[in-house]
Design a protein around this motif. Sequence first.
Motif, PDB file in Angstrom:
ATOM      1  N   GLU A   7       0.814  -1.225   0.000  1.00 57.57           N
ATOM      2  CA  GLU A   7       0.000   0.000   0.000  1.00 57.57           C
ATOM      3  C   GLU A   7       0.846   1.274   0.000  1.00 57.57           C
ATOM      4  O   GLU A   7       0.321   2.380  -0.108  1.00 57.57           O
ATOM      5  CB  GLU A   7      -1.006   0.011   1.156  1.00 57.57           C
ATOM      6  CG  GLU A   7      -0.406  -0.003   2.554  1.00 57.57           C
ATOM      7  CD  GLU A   7      -0.258  -1.419   3.095  1.00 57.57           C
ATOM      8  OE1 GLU A   7      -0.069  -2.355   2.296  1.00 57.57           O
ATOM      9  OE2 GLU A   7      -0.333  -1.593   4.329  1.00 57.57           O
ATOM     10  N   LYS A   8       2.155   1.114   0.108  1.00 58.48           N
ATOM     11  CA  LYS A   8       3.035   2.291  -0.018  1.00 58.48           C
ATOM     12  C   LYS A   8       3.046   2.832  -1.440  1.00 58.48           C
ATOM     13  O   LYS A   8       3.465   3.963  -1.686  1.00 58.48           O
ATOM     14  CB  LYS A   8       4.475   1.929   0.378  1.00 58.48           C
ATOM     15  CG  LYS A   8       4.634   1.564   1.833  1.00 58.48           C
ATOM     16  CD  LYS A   8       4.857   2.788   2.689  1.00 58.48           C
ATOM     17  CE  LYS A   8       4.913   2.422   4.144  1.00 58.48           C
ATOM     18  NZ  LYS A   8       4.659   3.534   5.021  1.00 58.48           N
ATOM     19  N   LEU A  67      -6.167  -2.824  -2.097  1.00 61.00           N
ATOM     20  CA  LEU A  67      -5.389  -3.495  -1.061  1.00 61.00           C
ATOM     21  C   LEU A  67      -6.121  -4.743  -0.563  1.00 61.00           C
ATOM     22  O   LEU A  67      -5.528  -5.805  -0.396  1.00 61.00           O
ATOM     23  CB  LEU A  67      -5.105  -2.530   0.096  1.00 61.00           C
ATOM     24  CG  LEU A  67      -4.292  -3.120   1.240  1.00 61.00           C
ATOM     25  CD1 LEU A  67      -2.898  -3.538   0.767  1.00 61.00           C
ATOM     26  CD2 LEU A  67      -4.162  -2.142   2.397  1.00 61.00           C
ATOM     27  N   GLN A  68      -7.442  -4.606  -0.360  1.00 63.49           N
ATOM     28  CA  GLN A  68      -8.231  -5.761   0.094  1.00 63.49           C
ATOM     29  C   GLN A  68      -8.134  -6.905  -0.909  1.00 63.49           C
ATOM     30  O   GLN A  68      -7.956  -8.068  -0.533  1.00 63.49           O
ATOM     31  CB  GLN A  68      -9.699  -5.358   0.262  1.00 63.49           C
ATOM     32  CG  GLN A  68      -9.952  -4.564   1.528  1.00 63.49           C
ATOM     33  CD  GLN A  68     -11.377  -4.031   1.580  1.00 63.49           C
ATOM     34  OE1 GLN A  68     -12.146  -4.170   0.623  1.00 63.49           O
ATOM     35  NE2 GLN A  68     -11.728  -3.423   2.689  1.00 63.49           N
ATOM     36  N   ILE A  83      -0.870 -10.861  -1.900  1.00 67.27           N
ATOM     37  CA  ILE A  83       0.118  -9.834  -2.267  1.00 67.27           C
ATOM     38  C   ILE A  83       0.181  -8.858  -1.104  1.00 67.27           C
ATOM     39  O   ILE A  83      -0.725  -8.058  -0.903  1.00 67.27           O
ATOM     40  CB  ILE A  83      -0.312  -9.079  -3.543  1.00 67.27           C
ATOM     41  CG1 ILE A  83      -0.471 -10.049  -4.709  1.00 67.27           C
ATOM     42  CG2 ILE A  83       0.690  -7.977  -3.882  1.00 67.27           C
ATOM     43  CD1 ILE A  83      -1.011  -9.419  -5.982  1.00 67.27           C
ATOM     44  N   ASN A  84       1.218  -8.956  -0.313  1.00 65.23           N
ATOM     45  CA  ASN A  84       1.330  -8.095   0.865  1.00 65.23           C
ATOM     46  C   ASN A  84       2.424  -7.042   0.728  1.00 65.23           C
ATOM     47  O   ASN A  84       2.266  -5.922   1.178  1.00 65.23           O
ATOM     48  CB  ASN A  84       1.595  -8.939   2.112  1.00 65.23           C
ATOM     49  CG  ASN A  84       0.426  -9.864   2.408  1.00 65.23           C
ATOM     50  OD1 ASN A  84      -0.713  -9.409   2.559  1.00 65.23           O
ATOM     51  ND2 ASN A  84       0.675 -11.165   2.436  1.00 65.23           N
ATOM     52  N   THR A  85       3.508  -7.423   0.089  1.00 60.39           N
ATOM     53  CA  THR A  85       4.612  -6.474  -0.058  1.00 60.39           C
ATOM     54  C   THR A  85       4.755  -6.071  -1.529  1.00 60.39           C
ATOM     55  O   THR A  85       4.162  -6.695  -2.417  1.00 60.39           O
ATOM     56  CB  THR A  85       5.949  -7.108   0.380  1.00 60.39           C
ATOM     57  OG1 THR A  85       6.236  -8.188  -0.517  1.00 60.39           O
ATOM     58  CG2 THR A  85       5.890  -7.624   1.798  1.00 60.39           C
ATOM     59  N   ILE A  86       5.566  -5.036  -1.757  1.00 59.49           N
ATOM     60  CA  ILE A  86       5.824  -4.610  -3.136  1.00 59.49           C
ATOM     61  C   ILE A  86       6.525  -5.742  -3.896  1.00 59.49           C
ATOM     62  O   ILE A  86       6.247  -5.988  -5.068  1.00 59.49           O
ATOM     63  CB  ILE A  86       6.659  -3.303  -3.146  1.00 59.49           C
ATOM     64  CG1 ILE A  86       5.827  -2.170  -2.516  1.00 59.49           C
ATOM     65  CG2 ILE A  86       7.079  -2.933  -4.568  1.00 59.49           C
ATOM     66  CD1 ILE A  86       6.550  -0.849  -2.387  1.00 59.49           C
ATOM     67  N   GLY A  87       7.377  -6.483  -3.195  1.00 55.35           N
ATOM     68  CA  GLY A  87       8.052  -7.633  -3.799  1.00 55.35           C
ATOM     69  C   GLY A  87       7.061  -8.704  -4.240  1.00 55.35           C
ATOM     70  O   GLY A  87       7.194  -9.296  -5.319  1.00 55.35           O
TER      71      GLY A  87
END
Length: 413
Positions: free
Chosen positions: A181-182, A191-192, A199-203
């Motif tokens: 979300e950054k 995001l939901q 998918i939680n991180t940018i990676g």
Amino acid sequence: MQRTILHCDLNNFYASVECVKNPHYKDTPLAVTGNPKKRTGVILAKNTLAKSLGIKTGDVIWKAKQVCPNLICVSPDFPTYAKYSNLVKQIYLRYTDHVEPFGIDECWLDITNSLKLFGNAFNIANRIKEDVKNELGLTISIGMSFSKMFAKLGSKLAGNNEINIITKSDYKEKIWHLPVEKLIFVGKRRLQQFKKMNINTIGDLANFDKEILIEKYGVNGEYLIKIANGMEPDKVANFNNLKTVKSIGNGTTSIVDIDNYKQAKQVIVYLCESVAKRLREQGFMSMCVHFSIKDNLFNTISHSKSFDTPTNNADDLAKHCLDIFSYCWNFTKNTTLIRAIRISATSLISDKQTFQTNFLINNNEIEKKNKKDKTLDFIKNKYGDSKIKRALLLNASHINCEISDDFFEKFEE
Ligand SMILES: [Mg+2]
């Protein structure tokens, strides 16, 4: 060729400008607040000292004063913030003409073609930072990278008055662990959905199956993956090509001269709907309205009203206009009737920057309004303006739907 992009973000911008205006504030905890006279006003910005004492953006004044009794609260002074914002851009423009503002206190700079002239990228970033500090007394955080989004993340990672460099060899280490979300394109709803796809991180996003994301989001799916890999092709706009819109207005001459409050209100609300829709379409919020009336003897009365909470909502604009209207027109006393009305939204700021002030006032209310606006825009764009109407605007045959945006010239004939 690899690009070199800077993202420059002014630190504690509103509060820092207040400290430049009044240097003795520097040694005092200071906050810029919604309305210092109302105990329920909220903190919009704070200086470093207030921050170190635990004052948080969004706190209500009376709570903040419990934490820090000697906190000085001042009202926002947007014209001065705009002045400083422009002065800072003039410094950026010494080093490149590819300067693209994002809100009042952030800019992207593409310095790829400036390297020959000014030496290496770090030196340029450093000179910009020092120029801003020495000439204006403000500090910036700079992110330097090969894509716009990574540069933006870089400035977030940099401390005040610092430069953070994200290169092709260290972006995985520096960026990929950050929460997805950054990224500015990842709002609440997306995001939901991302969380459901793990998918939680940018990676996670960078390495996600492209086909699945394209199936779900179309071309945007591919774009999102590119962003997470620093590969989005978005250019930094040339400052000279940016449109400078100063005001957005609409006016109309009534089909019959208006002799009562209800009819006047109907025209005002009708015009505000149109102005607000255009503000939204062009990505603006307004902080001032000009309101003009021409009577049937062609006399013109004009008044303006400024407000602290920027808006692009028709109800808000209408409320301000009706305030002016009640103040400057009286049907029982006036001997003339109203022939034409014009409304113009001015002191425009990008809608991207307004979260700074807006989310603090009443988040739920604003979200509700935004949702309603979006739905109305959707219906009107798809089926035509006449397909949905407020109850107030039923039985309003005096309204001339021929509203015009260059009406002012005609109005002032
Ligand atoms: Mg900032």
